[in-house]
Design a protein around this motif. Structure first.
Motif, mmCIF file in Angstrom:
data_model
loop_
_atom_site.group_PDB
_atom_site.id
_atom_site.type_symbol
_atom_site.label_atom_id
_atom_site.label_comp_id
_atom_site.label_asym_id
_atom_site.label_seq_id
_atom_site.Cartn_x
_atom_site.Cartn_y
_atom_site.Cartn_z
ATOM 1 N N LEU A 322 0.832 -1.197 0.000
ATOM 2 C CA LEU A 322 0.000 0.000 0.000
ATOM 3 C C LEU A 322 0.872 1.254 0.000
ATOM 4 N N ASN A 323 1.986 1.201 0.709
ATOM 5 C CA ASN A 323 2.902 2.328 0.733
ATOM 6 C C ASN A 323 3.440 2.626 -0.660
ATOM 7 N N PHE A 324 3.621 1.594 -1.465
ATOM 8 C CA PHE A 324 4.140 1.764 -2.828
ATOM 9 C C PHE A 324 3.216 2.653 -3.656
ATOM 10 N N SER A 325 1.927 2.324 -3.678
ATOM 11 C CA SER A 325 0.989 3.112 -4.476
ATOM 12 C C SER A 325 0.765 4.492 -3.873
ATOM 13 N N LEU A 326 0.757 4.595 -2.541
ATOM 14 C CA LEU A 326 0.593 5.900 -1.898
ATOM 15 C C LEU A 326 1.759 6.813 -2.251
ATOM 16 N N ARG A 327 2.963 6.303 -2.161
ATOM 17 C CA ARG A 327 4.149 7.090 -2.474
ATOM 18 C C ARG A 327 4.140 7.537 -3.937
ATOM 19 N N ALA A 328 3.752 6.636 -4.847
ATOM 20 C CA ALA A 328 3.721 6.979 -6.266
ATOM 21 C C ALA A 328 2.697 8.077 -6.558
ATOM 22 N N ASN A 329 1.528 8.000 -5.914
ATOM 23 C CA ASN A 329 0.491 9.002 -6.160
ATOM 24 C C ASN A 329 0.853 10.360 -5.566
ATOM 25 N N ILE A 330 1.453 10.369 -4.387
ATOM 26 C CA ILE A 330 1.878 11.636 -3.797
ATOM 27 C C ILE A 330 2.958 12.280 -4.657
ATOM 28 N N ASP A 331 3.889 11.455 -5.159
ATOM 29 C CA ASP A 331 4.951 11.985 -6.017
ATOM 30 C C ASP A 331 4.376 12.570 -7.305
ATOM 31 N N GLU A 332 3.433 11.857 -7.911
ATOM 32 C CA GLU A 332 2.822 12.356 -9.138
ATOM 33 C C GLU A 332 2.021 13.626 -8.874
ATOM 34 N N PHE A 333 1.434 13.730 -7.683
ATOM 35 C CA PHE A 333 0.657 14.905 -7.321
ATOM 36 C C PHE A 333 1.545 16.119 -7.053
ATOM 37 N N LEU A 334 2.649 15.903 -6.335
ATOM 38 C CA LEU A 334 3.526 17.013 -5.951
ATOM 39 C C LEU A 334 4.554 17.355 -7.018
ATOM 40 N N PHE A 335 5.031 16.340 -7.744
ATOM 41 C CA PHE A 335 6.113 16.551 -8.711
ATOM 42 C C PHE A 335 5.753 15.937 -10.061
ATOM 43 N N PRO A 336 4.736 16.484 -10.728
ATOM 44 C CA PRO A 336 4.274 15.861 -11.982
ATOM 45 C C PRO A 336 5.288 15.927 -13.116
ATOM 46 N N LYS A 337 6.236 16.858 -13.059
ATOM 47 C CA LYS A 337 7.199 17.022 -14.152
ATOM 48 C C LYS A 337 8.590 16.496 -13.811
ATOM 49 N N LYS A 338 8.725 15.897 -12.627
ATOM 50 C CA LYS A 338 10.010 15.352 -12.217
ATOM 51 C C LYS A 338 10.233 13.992 -12.884
ATOM 52 N N PRO A 339 11.498 13.518 -12.900
ATOM 53 C CA PRO A 339 11.773 12.176 -13.446
ATOM 54 C C PRO A 339 11.065 11.101 -12.643
ATOM 55 N N PHE A 340 11.024 9.893 -13.205
ATOM 56 C CA PHE A 340 10.387 8.761 -12.550
ATOM 57 C C PHE A 340 10.964 8.594 -11.149
ATOM 58 N N LEU A 341 10.086 8.367 -10.160
ATOM 59 C CA LEU A 341 10.493 8.386 -8.764
ATOM 60 C C LEU A 341 11.611 7.393 -8.461
ATOM 61 N N ALA A 342 11.536 6.185 -9.012
ATOM 62 C CA ALA A 342 12.525 5.157 -8.703
ATOM 63 C C ALA A 342 13.922 5.516 -9.173
ATOM 64 N N THR A 343 14.022 6.470 -10.114
ATOM 65 C CA THR A 343 15.335 6.876 -10.626
ATOM 66 C C THR A 343 15.908 8.071 -9.886
ATOM 67 N N ASP A 344 15.129 8.673 -9.021
ATOM 68 C CA ASP A 344 15.577 9.848 -8.257
ATOM 69 C C ASP A 344 15.729 9.430 -6.793
ATOM 70 N N THR A 345 16.929 8.985 -6.430
ATOM 71 C CA THR A 345 17.148 8.405 -5.102
ATOM 72 C C THR A 345 16.859 9.368 -3.956
ATOM 73 N N PRO A 346 17.340 10.606 -3.982
ATOM 74 C CA PRO A 346 17.039 11.505 -2.855
ATOM 75 C C PRO A 346 15.548 11.724 -2.643
ATOM 76 N N ARG A 347 14.808 11.957 -3.741
ATOM 77 C CA ARG A 347 13.364 12.188 -3.613
ATOM 78 C C ARG A 347 12.665 10.912 -3.142
ATOM 79 N N PHE A 348 13.105 9.770 -3.638
ATOM 80 C CA PHE A 348 12.544 8.485 -3.231
ATOM 81 C C PHE A 348 12.746 8.254 -1.735
ATOM 82 N N LEU A 349 13.918 8.535 -1.231
ATOM 83 C CA LEU A 349 14.232 8.276 0.171
ATOM 84 C C LEU A 349 13.476 9.197 1.113
ATOM 85 N N TRP A 350 13.480 10.520 0.814
ATOM 86 C CA TRP A 350 12.835 11.425 1.768
ATOM 87 C C TRP A 350 11.324 11.258 1.758
ATOM 88 N N LEU A 351 10.745 10.950 0.588
ATOM 89 C CA LEU A 351 9.300 10.732 0.529
ATOM 90 C C LEU A 351 8.926 9.455 1.290
#
Length: 436
Positions: A322-351
């Motif tokens: 459940l955390n996987f889908s929640l994290r993906a949706n929050i990332d898409e909501f807050l950072f729609p133009k950023k690179p794919f979350l799994a490729t951005d380690t700092p953003r992935f970790l802090w989120l």
């Protein structure tokens, strides 16, 4: 989801398949884990409200509607350019649609994660509802110590069990933990079944109510409160795209969803029947509370502890999915133009860490959030599972809806809206009436 429709409208284009396609068995475990969560605890209580026969019919109907809604999502997603549930809503309804979807996913998933932690804390460290003391398993085994308090026990579980799992970046990587999670759910049902059959053979079983007992108008409207509970128990739609995109063929996802729905519906009805045989009308909304009791034998105490512990372990392994889908949706909501979350380690970790901290603090600060989740979470779950997929079909921006699709979609929206509204009003009336 008829096989004949597949040649005309591809569900998952081959260009979206990963280099190493995920297995169907892994998808079955991940979908099943997404479905079976806290909802299983309240299924026996729905039998008390509805009776065994209507509850069985409702479980089958909701499972079928969930199957139809997944077909809608996949067909419309892969007829366009969208790759996520939020993207599909944006295609059909613009920015408002994607925001509405993301808000519902965040409410449902974050609410579930907090509830999971509350339940795990109750099982391990006990609770004190309405002043009555219920010791947790750790306290029963080792006595009350500082290290088995709710705060420390949950912190330990988050750091050493959940954190390593939520740091995995592919859903397929969770297939083994999902398999163990489903196995633990089966253990939970199996032990409950053994206890129920034992009580039946010893003449201690409660007689299951086949039909609802209607005393007045209020009891009639209470029947509708069971519908959102079962809908929530079958809400897994936020993980359809992450899981389906890693499979090689559209038919694989169709098979995975159907197998999972049959498996989970069987588990739900089994735990409902045997839980009701054990506890009858005294059954609580959280069935684990009923297992928090002294037993006349050592074997009985061991089985009671095993039931509670297996379910707590199950929730620990559901949490990362459940955390996987929640994290993906929050990332898409807050950072729609950023690179794919799994490729951005700092953003992935802090989120990831922020979500864990919020869930932990909420579970410690608000141990009675269950009723709040029933109002908010069940309503948002109804939107995710029934209303949004049906609205996409009725909008039909790709012109692929059939007459049958539109009829089914209209019925789904009508049933969801009416039953949810009645359930919410009934709960509000019950709460205000009990306080007056």
């Amino acid at each position: 989801m008829s096989p004949e429709a597949e040649p005309h409208i591809p569900l998952l284009p081959l260009k979206k398949s990963p280099a190493r396609p995920a297995s169907v068995s892994g998808a079955v475990f991940n979908v099943s884990t997404s479905i079976i969560g806290a909802g299983i605890m309240s299924i026996p209580a729905t039998l008390k409200v509805l009776g065994a026969v209507p509850a069985f019919v409702l479980i089958v109907v909701i499972a079928w509607l969930a199957d139809m809604s997944v077909e809608f999502l996949m067909r419309f997603t892969h007829s366009g350019e969208a790759t996520t549930y939020a993207g599909l809503m944006k295609e059909s309804f613009g920015r408002v649609g994607s925001v509405a979807l993301q808000v519902c996913v965040m409410i449902t998933n974050l609410g579930c994660l907090i509830i999971y932690l509350i339940i795990i804390g109750d099982v391990l460290s006990g609770s004190q509802p309405d002043g009555s003391v219920h010791l947790g398993i750790l306290q029963e085994w080792f006595g009350v110590r500082w290290w088995n308090s709710r705060e420390f026990a949950l912190l330990f579980i988050l750091a050493f069990v959940m954190l390593p799992l939520v740091l995995l970046r592919r859903v397929e990587s969770l297939r083994f933990s999902s398999a163990v999670s489903v196995l633990l759910a089966v253990v939970f049902v199996a032990i409950s079944s053994v206890l129920g059959v034992s009580a039946l053979l010893e003449g201690k079983a409660k007689n299951p109510r086949l039909l609802p007992h209607l005393e007045n108008r209020s009891s009639f409207f209470n029947l509708f409160t069971a519908v959102p509970v079962i809908v929530t128990a079958f809400t897994f739609h936020f993980n359809v795209h992450p899981i389906g995109s890693e499979l090689a063929r559209p038919s694989h996802m169709i098979a995975a969803v159907r197998i999972s729905l049959v498996l989970c519906a069987s588990i739900y009805f089994a735990i409902g029947i045997f839980g009701y045989l054990l506890f009858g009308d005294s059954i609580m909304a959280d069935i684990l509370i009923n297992f928090d009791r002294d037993s006349d034998t050592a074997i009985g105490s061991l089985l009671n502890d095993t039931v509670r512990l297996s379910y707590a372990l199950h929730l620990m392994l559901v949490f990362p999915l459940l955390n996987f889908s929640l994290r993906a949706n929050i990332d898409e909501f807050l950072f729609p133009k950023k690179p794919f979350l799994a490729t951005d380690t700092p953003r992935f970790l802090w989120l990831t860490l922020v979500l864990l901290v919020i869930s932990y603090l909420a579970a410690i600060a608000f141990p009675d959030i269950w009723y709040f989740f029933q109002f908010v979470g069940s309503t948002s779950a109804v939107c995710l599972a029934l209303i949004f997929p049906s609205a996409i079909v009725l909008r039909d921006i790709h012109g692929i809806s059939t007459v049958k699709d539109r009829v089914v979609a209209g019925v789904m929206i009508g049933l969801a809206a009416i039953t949810s509204a009645i359930a919410i009003l009934t709960n509000i009336y019950s709460l205000t009436g009990s306080r007056s």
